[in-house]
Design an enzyme around this catalytic site. Structure first.
Site, short mmCIF file in Angstrom:
data_model
loop_
_atom_site.label_atom_id
_atom_site.label_comp_id
_atom_site.label_asym_id
_atom_site.label_seq_id
_atom_site.Cartn_x
_atom_site.Cartn_y
_atom_site.Cartn_z
N GLU A 157 12.14 -1.97 1.27
CA GLU A 157 11.00 -1.94 2.20
C GLU A 157 9.73 -1.02 1.60
O GLU A 157 9.81 -0.06 2.11
CB GLU A 157 12.18 -1.41 3.78
CG GLU A 157 10.62 -1.52 4.93
CD GLU A 157 11.54 -1.35 5.99
OE1 GLU A 157 10.47 -1.39 7.41
OE2 GLU A 157 12.28 -0.69 6.41
N ALA B 195 -0.94 4.66 -0.31
CA ALA B 195 -1.67 5.14 0.44
C ALA B 195 -2.59 6.03 -0.95
O ALA B 195 -1.32 6.81 -1.48
CB ALA B 195 -2.46 6.12 1.85
N GLN C 41 -10.42 6.27 -4.26
CA GLN C 41 -10.55 5.21 -4.27
C GLN C 41 -11.37 4.36 -4.73
O GLN C 41 -12.64 4.72 -5.07
CB GLN C 41 -10.06 5.11 -1.95
CG GLN C 41 -9.12 5.26 -1.30
CD GLN C 41 -9.01 4.85 0.40
OE1 GLN C 41 -10.23 4.85 0.29
NE2 GLN C 41 -8.52 5.54 0.86
N VAL C 42 -11.87 2.79 -4.61
CA VAL C 42 -12.12 2.19 -4.60
C VAL C 42 -12.28 2.33 -6.67
O VAL C 42 -13.42 2.07 -7.50
CB VAL C 42 -13.77 1.70 -4.43
CG1 VAL C 42 -14.08 0.51 -4.81
CG2 VAL C 42 -13.39 2.62 -3.04
N TYR D 162 -6.22 1.71 -8.31
CA TYR D 162 -5.77 3.11 -8.45
C TYR D 162 -4.39 2.13 -7.85
O TYR D 162 -3.21 1.92 -7.70
CB TYR D 162 -5.25 4.18 -8.41
CG TYR D 162 -5.86 5.41 -8.71
CD1 TYR D 162 -5.32 5.51 -9.96
CD2 TYR D 162 -7.93 5.78 -8.29
CE1 TYR D 162 -6.36 6.39 -10.84
CE2 TYR D 162 -7.83 7.05 -9.94
CZ TYR D 162 -7.59 6.56 -10.09
OH TYR D 162 -7.80 7.91 -11.59
N GLY D 163 -4.65 1.88 -5.69
CA GLY D 163 -4.14 1.22 -5.64
C GLY D 163 -2.62 0.12 -6.20
O GLY D 163 -1.88 -0.42 -6.07
#
Length: 437
Positions: free
Chosen positions: A158, A163, A169-170, A173-174
């Site tokens: 789960e 984050a 960001q952009v 990495y995510g």
């Protein structure tokens, strides 16, 4: 089996209650310890090799060209991994100083990037010993991560939080983070991920292969994960046949396979020199289709018979020779330009009167220009080109003007008149009569 599952649930509940007690005190104590540790200039051996965490395997950049922005970002991230600038490490609360520092840093990122989530709840789950976290490290600094809880007996995990710090960001990495987590959890025997995503996160999880349709056996997860109001339950299956952290190489191989098949079937990959006749704009000589390099090689063959016949009044069906075709177009053009609805289309739109027209209509056309092309007897080599110009003129009018304007109404009536004129004067099927040329 039911007794075993019940005992497992009670054990997990006891651990959760134990972790809930004194969360605020634990966080304050950890922050003080971290601050003290940061003041110590001596780097421990644990800080050098990160042996308290599980180091993820780095995959070298595949040879050959990569295609698409996704593959380019992945190649950039993999290069950072190879150079040691970027690391993905799985950690949990094992009371070691280095892991606690990283967990506190990750907790801070979650608190800043997930402002609607209670900070106490974030602390409780990140520091819960039943949870694990995959963190992204730049040097020794945490720049993002995923906290999840594995249920090994049920073969699923789960995802609680995910984050990346706002400064990083952009950059892909995510996606890289999620792919690394999938590959790691496959090695632990997990087959599925479940998570409750809010409205802002549904799009991200959908891009990572999560779906709103839950196919995972309900009896394996009901009662083990907490329901969240306002969240969307999403699932991701972990396929052993996929190497999630090596998608660029898979994409490259698929692209090469498709390109190879295309090359076997056509010569579309062959680039031929341009036509030299366009180098001198003063020369306006028509060029035959068969003289264009590559046309014959692409499989073009000249038509042995016309696709239609012209039905001329008092003459009957005739072949569309050049002279008869242009005479026919002159007749149709004269009827159109004399029509009562032709007035908006005779002259080009004046930019002084309609300043933004040519910003919206990129390929303008008007009846005066069409008449000039007919008179040249070189531009319209077939009836389809003549009809295409008129169709574009009507469509341009409908694109720029509202349906209720008189311009669009004129366009609709004039187009209907033109179509009736063509349909009544052209025969697609051979009527079987004697044709005069």
């Amino acid at each position: 089996m039911a007794d075993e599952d019940g005992a497992y649930k009670r054990k997990r509940a006891e651990e959760t209650e134990e972790n809930e007690a004194g969360d605020a005190f634990r966080e304050k104590r950890l922050n003080l310890e971290v601050e003290k540790q940061e003041n110590d200039n001596k780097e421990t051996k644990q800080e050098k090799d990160g042996r308290n965490g599980t180091q993820m395997e780095t995959i070298s950049v595949p040879k050959g060209g990569l295609v698409g922005s996704y593959a380019q970002r992945e190649a950039w991230l993999r290069k950072q991994e190879e150079q040691g600038e970027l690391r993905f490490v799985v950690i949990q609360n094992d009371k070691t100083m280095q892991n606690m520092k990283w967990l506190v840093g990750l907790k801070g990122i979650f608190s800043r990037q997930l402002p609607n989530m209670p900070k106490e709840y974030i602390v409780r789950l990140v520091l819960d010993r039943g949870h694990k976290s995959l963190v992204i490290l730049k040097g020794m600094k945490v720049i993002g991560g995923i906290t999840y809880r594995p249920f090994y007996k049920q073969n699923f995990g789960e995802i609680a939080f995910c984050a990346v710090t706002s400064q990083e960001q952009v950059r892909g990495y995510g996606t890289r983070l999620m792919n690394k987590l999938k590959e790691y959890c496959k090695s632990e025997g997990l087959t599925h991920f479940l998570t409750y995503a809010d409205n802002n996160a549904v799009g991200y999880f959908a891009k990572q292969g999560f779906t709103k349709e839950i196919y995972f056996e309900r009896e394996k997860w009901v009662g083990y994960i907490k329901d969240y109001d306002g969240g969307t339950l999403m699932e991701c299956a972990l396929r052993n046949s996929l190497f999630f952290s090596d998608f660029p190489e898979i994409i490259r191989r698929q692209r090469e396979a498709v390109d190879g098949k295309v090359r076997e079937m056509s010569n579309s990959h062959v680039v031929l020199p341009g036509l030299a006749c366009f180098k001198d704009p003063t020369i306006k000589k028509p060029i035959k289709i068969e003289d264009i390099p590559g046309v014959k090689e692409a499989g073009w063959v000249p038509e042995t018979s016309p696709r239609y016949l012209l039905l001329l009044p008092g003459v009957g069906p005739v072949l569309p020779t050049k002279d008869k075709l242009h005479n026919f177009m002159r007749v149709v053009y004269k009827a159109i330009i004399e029509h009562e609805d032709a007035w908006p289309f005779i002259e080009p739109v004046r930019k002084e009167e309609v300043p933004d027209y040519y910003e919206i209509i990129k390929d303008p056309i008007h009846l005066t220009l069409i008449g000039t092309r007919i008179s040249s007897e070189e531009y319209y080599i077939n009836l389809e080109m003549f009809a295409a110009d008129l169709k574009r003129m009507f469509n341009n009018c409908r694109i720029y003007n509202s349906p209720e304007t008189p311009y669009v109404k004129c366009a609709n009536r004039l187009e209907a008149f033109f179509e009736h004129k063509i349909n009544s004067s052209v025969s697609i099927d051979d009527p079987g009569q004697e044709m005069r040329v």
